[in-house]
Motif scaffolding. Structure first.
Motif, PDB file in Angstrom:
ATOM      1  N   VAL A  27      59.572  25.695  35.366  1.00  0.00           N
ATOM      2  CA  VAL A  27      58.344  24.928  35.138  1.00  0.00           C
ATOM      3  C   VAL A  27      58.338  24.296  33.750  1.00  0.00           C
ATOM      4  O   VAL A  27      58.009  23.113  33.581  1.00  0.00           O
ATOM      5  CB  VAL A  27      57.110  25.821  35.343  1.00  0.00           C
ATOM      6  N   SER A  77      52.989  25.778  40.131  1.00  0.00           N
ATOM      7  CA  SER A  77      53.476  27.027  40.713  1.00  0.00           C
ATOM      8  C   SER A  77      53.265  27.055  42.216  1.00  0.00           C
ATOM      9  O   SER A  77      54.142  27.479  42.976  1.00  0.00           O
ATOM     10  CB  SER A  77      52.758  28.208  40.055  1.00  0.00           C
ATOM     11  N   GLU A  82      61.163  31.439  37.021  1.00  0.00           N
ATOM     12  CA  GLU A  82      60.238  30.397  37.470  1.00  0.00           C
ATOM     13  C   GLU A  82      59.577  29.708  36.283  1.00  0.00           C
ATOM     14  O   GLU A  82      59.404  28.479  36.281  1.00  0.00           O
ATOM     15  CB  GLU A  82      59.183  31.008  38.387  1.00  0.00           C
ATOM     16  N   ALA A  83      59.203  30.492  35.273  1.00  0.00           N
ATOM     17  CA  ALA A  83      58.594  29.903  34.078  1.00  0.00           C
ATOM     18  C   ALA A  83      59.563  28.954  33.386  1.00  0.00           C
ATOM     19  O   ALA A  83      59.159  27.904  32.866  1.00  0.00           O
ATOM     20  CB  ALA A  83      58.152  31.003  33.117  1.00  0.00           C
ATOM     21  N   ALA A 143      49.880  30.672  39.476  1.00  0.00           N
ATOM     22  CA  ALA A 143      50.597  30.730  38.202  1.00  0.00           C
ATOM     23  C   ALA A 143      50.570  32.112  37.583  1.00  0.00           C
ATOM     24  O   ALA A 143      51.438  32.448  36.768  1.00  0.00           O
ATOM     25  CB  ALA A 143      50.006  29.714  37.230  1.00  0.00           C
ATOM     26  N   LEU A 158      53.953  33.983  37.936  1.00  0.00           N
ATOM     27  CA  LEU A 158      55.220  33.366  37.526  1.00  0.00           C
ATOM     28  C   LEU A 158      56.147  34.376  36.879  1.00  0.00           C
ATOM     29  O   LEU A 158      55.745  35.161  36.019  1.00  0.00           O
ATOM     30  CB  LEU A 158      54.942  32.220  36.544  1.00  0.00           C
ATOM     31  N   THR A 159      57.407  34.348  37.298  1.00  0.00           N
ATOM     32  CA  THR A 159      58.438  35.198  36.702  1.00  0.00           C
ATOM     33  C   THR A 159      59.170  34.421  35.613  1.00  0.00           C
ATOM     34  O   THR A 159      58.932  33.214  35.436  1.00  0.00           O
ATOM     35  CB  THR A 159      59.431  35.652  37.773  1.00  0.00           C
ATOM     36  N   MET A 180      55.485  32.451  30.388  1.00  0.00           N
ATOM     37  CA  MET A 180      55.193  31.028  30.545  1.00  0.00           C
ATOM     38  C   MET A 180      54.820  30.411  29.206  1.00  0.00           C
ATOM     39  O   MET A 180      55.269  29.315  28.868  1.00  0.00           O
ATOM     40  CB  MET A 180      54.040  30.860  31.552  1.00  0.00           C
TER      41      MET A 180
END
Length: 727
Positions: free
Chosen positions: A224, A205, A220-221, A213, A216-217, A103
Motif C-alpha cells: 500500500v 485495503s 500488505e502495508a 485497514a 493490514l500486515t 502502516m
C-alpha cells in the motif's frame, strides 16, 4: 629627529591617526551580509505572518475529515447489493490509534523519513535536492513532505508552478502549527490516493486485500505504501510483479530507517499476499453508462456522496452477457434489453465485452429491425378493423414501383392474418401497410416510443428505418402491458450515504396507447409466431409471444418478445454493418432470447396470455350507439402525418379545433427519451378504427363520428415514387 604629525581636536586634544579604509570587495561582502540578514529576517517575518494567517483560516480537524475530492457514487443493484463505486472511494475513516503501526512506519519511511522532526517543510531535503539539481542541471525535483502532500491534496491542485509550490509550503507549515503530527498523519493516510478510485488506506485495503485497514500486515502495508509514488503503475491488480518490486523497496527503506529489522524485512513474504479478485463490472457498466447521467436531471447540482439504488438484477445481467457470448456468431456483436412489466430495466447489455468496446449498442446504436417492424404494421391493421382470422392473399405485389418478395420467394395464396404474421410474409405486410397508410404505420411506431427518424417509403413496412434496441423493446413491452405506455427506468431511489432520501421513483399508470383488444389480438399473432412460425427457437416451456427480424444480406438479426411479465429484445450484427453468414432472427437471436428468458422467468408463475379481449360495445353497430351509451368523443385519432387529432366538433372546443402538436423530432445521435407527458396523456390508444380498407371490409364495423378520421391511402398505380415523409 622628525616630528610626528599629530592632529589635535579643536580644543587641542590629541587624536589618533586615521585608519586605512576597507578595500572595495570587503565592503561589498559586508553589505551583502547585511542585506542578506535583512532579507532573511523580512522573509521570516512575511512567512510567519502568512503562516499565521493561513493557520487561523484552516478548517477544523473534523471539517478536514469530511472534505472529499469529487463525488462518490455507490451504485446498488435491485436487491440492494453493491455493484460498484464510481468516483473517489474513501472507505471507512480509521482513527490514528487504530491504524496499524507498520502502516504508519511504512508510509513515513517511504515518503518522509524526517516527518517527526521538520516544521512542515524539510530544509535538509530541500538543500539536498538543490545540490542534486545543480549537479545534474535538470531542474529542481519535487521534495514534498507528507504535510505538503496533504496540503496539496486537500487545498490545491497538481500544478507545477512556483506559486503553487510556495502556497503548498505555507499551508504545510500552517498545518503543523494547527495540528499534531498524529493528526496530520491520520488525515494523510485517510485521504491519499492509492489508485483505482481508492482514497485512504481503508478503501485501498478493501480494494486490494478485501479486508479493512485495521487488519493490514507488514507485507500488505509495504504494498500500500508503495502505491503513492505511482498508483496506476504499482497497483497489484494492474501489475502484480511491479507492485511486489516496489514493496521490496519500501521494506528496505523501513529497515534502513530503523522501523523494522533487516530480518523482518527479509521474512516478509510478498508472494504469499492474497489479492482480492476484481469485481465483475464488465457488462454492468453498459447499464450504468445509460442510467447514471440521468442523475443530473433527477438531482441537479450535488457533490455529496450518494447511493443510487437501481433496477438492475445482477443475475439477469450476467445471464444476458452469457446468452450473447454463447450465441453471437463469430465477429458479431450483440445487445440485450430486458424490462419488467412496469418498465424497470432488469438487464441492459450493450455489447459482448465492455473492456474491448464500451459503445452501448442497446441505447445508442441504430440498426434496421427487419420484420420485427411488422409489429407496427399489424397493430395499425388490427386497429383499422382487421382480425387475426381475416383472410389475406400472399401473392406478388407492386406498390409504387416497389415489389417485395418473401423469404424463399414462395407464396402461399389465401391465408389468414395470423398465419401471415407467424411466417412473416412480406407481401402481406406490404399490402396491409399500403391499405392502412404508411404514415399511419409511422404514427403507430411513434406512439409506441420509436424516437428515430421514420421514412414513409413503402419499404418501411419491412423495417428499412433505423431503430434502437431499447426503443423496440419498449414497444413490445407496451403490447405485453395490454396497450398501456411503458416508460423504461433504471433508478429506483437516491440517498445520501447516511440514508437521507434525495429522489424516489414514483410509478404511474401508463396511458392507453392502443386499445386493449388490439393489444390482445397482437399478442395472439406474436404467440403464433413463436408456436408455429419463424420464432420457434425462442420457446422456453411456457407461453411466449415474440417476433423475429432479419435484414437484407443477413446484416442484422433480431428477436423481441415477452413472457410472464418480462419483455426482452435481442439484436446481433457487426458494428461495420457487414454481412454475418447465417445470421437470422430465428436462429442466434432467438436462441439467446430463450437462454436468457429461462433464467429471467424461472422464479415467476406461468402466465397464459389474454387474447380474448373484445372491441368496445359502441363499435358493434352505428345504430346501437344510443342504446349502449358509449361516447366516441372520449377517443383521439392519428392523422396521416402521425398527429393526434381531437374528434370533437368545433362547437365543443373553445373557439375552433386545435390540432395536437406533432411529436418532436429527436436528435438521432442521442439516447432515446420518453415521449412528453402531453403526448402520452392525449395518446389514449383507444383510437377510432380507420374506415374500411379498399379490400373487402372485415366484419367489424365502426360508427359514424364527427371530426377528422384517418383515411386509407388507396393502392397506387403510378410508377412515380412520392417523396418520403419524416416523423
Amino acid at each position: 629627529m622628525a616630528r610626528k604629525d599629530i592632529r589635535r581636536s579643536p580644543r587641542g586634544q590629541r587624536r589618533e591617526p586615521d585608519r586605512a579604509a576597507p578595500s572595495g570587495w570587503r565592503a561589498w561582502v559586508r553589505r551583502l551580509f547585511v542585506w542578506g540578514v535583512a532579507a532573511v529576517l523580512l522573509v521570516a517575518v512575511v512567512t510567519a505572518i502568512a503562516v499565521g494567517v493561513a493557520a487561523s483560516s484552516l478548517p477544523s480537524f473534523s471539517a478536514l475529515k469530511s472534505s472529499q475530492q469529487g463525488q462518490m457514487i455507490v451504485v446498488r443493484a435491485r436487491d440492494g447489493s453493491e455493484l460498484f463505486t464510481q468516483g473517489p472511494s474513501y472507505g471507512r475513516w480509521v482513527r490514528s490509534a487504530d491504524i496499524p503501526q507498520v502502516m504508519k512506519d511504512a508510509m513515513v519511511a517511504t515518503e518522509d523519513r524526517r516527518f517527526y522532526s521538520h516544521i512542515g517543510i524539510d530544509p535538509i531535503g530541500l538543500l539536498r535536492a538543490s545540490a542534486v539539481a545543480v549537479k545534474n542541471t535538470d531542474g529542481l525535483r519535487a521534495t514534498s513532505t507528507i504535510t505538503q502532500q496533504l496540503a496539496r491534496n486537500v487545498f490545491l491542485n497538481n500544478s507545477r508552478s512556483l506559486g503553487r509550490k510556495v502556497r503548498e509550503m505555507v499551508l504545510a507549515m500552517a498545518l503543523e502549527t494547527r495540528f499534531s503530527k498524529d493528526q496530520i498523519l491520520e488525515l494523510y493516510l485517510n485521504k491519499v490516493y492509492f489508485g483505482g478510485g481508492a482514497y485512504g488506506i481503508d478503501s485501498a485495503s478493501r480494494k486490494f486485500f478485501n479486508h479493512p485497514a485495521t487488519e493490514l500486515t507488514l507485507p500488505e502495508a509495504a504494498i500500500v505504501a508503495g502505491l503513492v509514488k505511482a498508483p496506476s503503475h504499482y497497483a497489484p491488480t494492474a501489475d502484480a510483479e511491479a507492485g511486489r518490486d516496489r514493496a521490496r523497496v519500501v521494506l528496505r527503506l523501513m529497515a534502513q530507517n530503523g522501523k523494522i529489522s533487516w530480518s523482518e524485512a527479509e521474512a516478509a513474504d510478498l508472494d504469499a499476499v492474497r489479492l482480492a479478485p476484481e469485481t465483475g463490472q464488465n457488462s454492468v457498466r453498459y447499464f450504468t453508462d445509460w442510467a447514471l447521467p440521468q442523475l443530473d436531471v433527477l438531482l441537479g447540482e450535488s457533490t455529496e456522496p450518494i447511493e443510487v439504488w437501481t433496477t438492475l438484477d445482477p443475475k439477469l445481467q450476467s445471464a444476458g452477457i452469457d446468452a450473447l457470448k454463447a450465441n453471437a456468431p463469430g465477429g458479431a456483436q450483440g445487445a440485450l434489453v430486458s424490462l419488467d412489466r412496469d418498465g424497470a430495466v432488469l438487464a441492459l447489455v450493450g455489447g459482448t465485452d465492455y473492456v474491448s468496446s464500451n459503445y452501448n449498442r442497446a441505447t445508442n446504436a441504430m440498426r434496421q429491425p427487419g420484420s420485427a417492424w411488422k409489429l407496427f404494421v399489424y397493430l395499425s391493421a388490427l386497429e383499422a378493423g382487421y382480425r387475426p382470422e381475416d383472410m389475406v392473399t400472399d401473392e406478388p405485389v407492386t406498390i409504387n414501383g416497389w415489389s417485395p418478395r418473401n423469404d424463399g420467394r414462395s407464396y402461399a395464396g389465401k391465408i389468414n392474418v395470423r398465419t401471415a404474421f407467424a411466417y412473416s410474409k412480406n407481401t402481406v405486410a406490404a399490402q396491409l401497410g399500403n391499405e392502412v397508410g404508411f404514415s399511419t404505420v409511422a404514427g403507430m411506431a411513434r406512439r409506441l416510443g420509436i424516437t428515430t427518424p421514420i421514412s414513409t417509403y413503402p419499404s418501411m413496412v419491412l423495417g428499412s428505418n433505423d431503430v434502437r434496441v431499447l426503443d423496440m423493446t419498449r414497444a413490445f413491452a407496451t403490447v405485453s402491458a395490454k396497450g398501456h405506455a411503458i416508460e423504461p427506468y433504471g433508478i429506483v431511489k437516491v440517498t445520501t450515504t447516511d440514508g437521507q432520501l434525495l429522489y424516489q421513483h414514483r410509478p404511474s399508470a401508463g396511458a392507453q396507447l392502443v386499445p386493449d383488444y388490439v393489444a390482445a389480438e397482437m399478442t395472439d399473432l406474436l404467440q403464433s409466431a413463436v408456436q408455429i412460425g419463424t420464432g420457434r427457437a425462442a420457446q422456453i416451456g411456457r407461453p411466449v409471444a415474440g417476433k423475429t427480424g432479419t435484414t437484407s444480406s443477413n446484416k442484422d438479426g433480431w428477436f423481441l418478445g415477452f413472457s410472464s411479465g418480462v419483455t426482452t429484445g435481442v439484436w446481433m450484427g457487426r458494428d461495420d454493418a457487414k454481412t454475418v453468414p447465417g445470421l437470422q432472427g430465428g436462429t442466434a437471436p432467438a436462441r439467446a432470447f430463450a437462454q436468457f428468458m429461462k433464467v429471467a422467468t424461472a422464479t415467476r408463475p406461468v402466465e397464459p396470455f389474454d387474447t380474448q379481449a373484445k372491441a368496445p360495445e359502441w363499435q358493434l353497430e352505428p345504430d346501437d350507439q344510443a342504446q349502449q351509451g358509449a361516447n366516441p368523443e372520449d377517443y383521439y385519432y392519428v392523422d396521416d402525418s402521425g398527429r393526434l387529432v381531437d374528434p370533437r366538433p368545433p362547437a365543443a372546443a373553445d373557439d375552433q379545433p386545435q390540432p395536437a402538436d406533432e411529436p418532436a423530432q429527436q436528435d438521432a445521435d442521442r439516447p432515446p427519451a420518453a415521449a412528453g407527458d402531453d403526448f402520452l396523456n392525449r395518446a389514449t390508444g383507444r383510437d377510432e378504427p380507420a374506415p374500411a380498407p379498399t379490400r373487402s371490409p372485415p366484419p367489424r364495423r365502426t360508427p359514424a363520428v364527427q371530426g377528422p378520421v384517418v383515411q386509407p391511402i388507396p393502392t397506387a398505380t403510378a410508377t412515380r415514387r412520392p417523396p418520403p415523409a419524416q416523423f
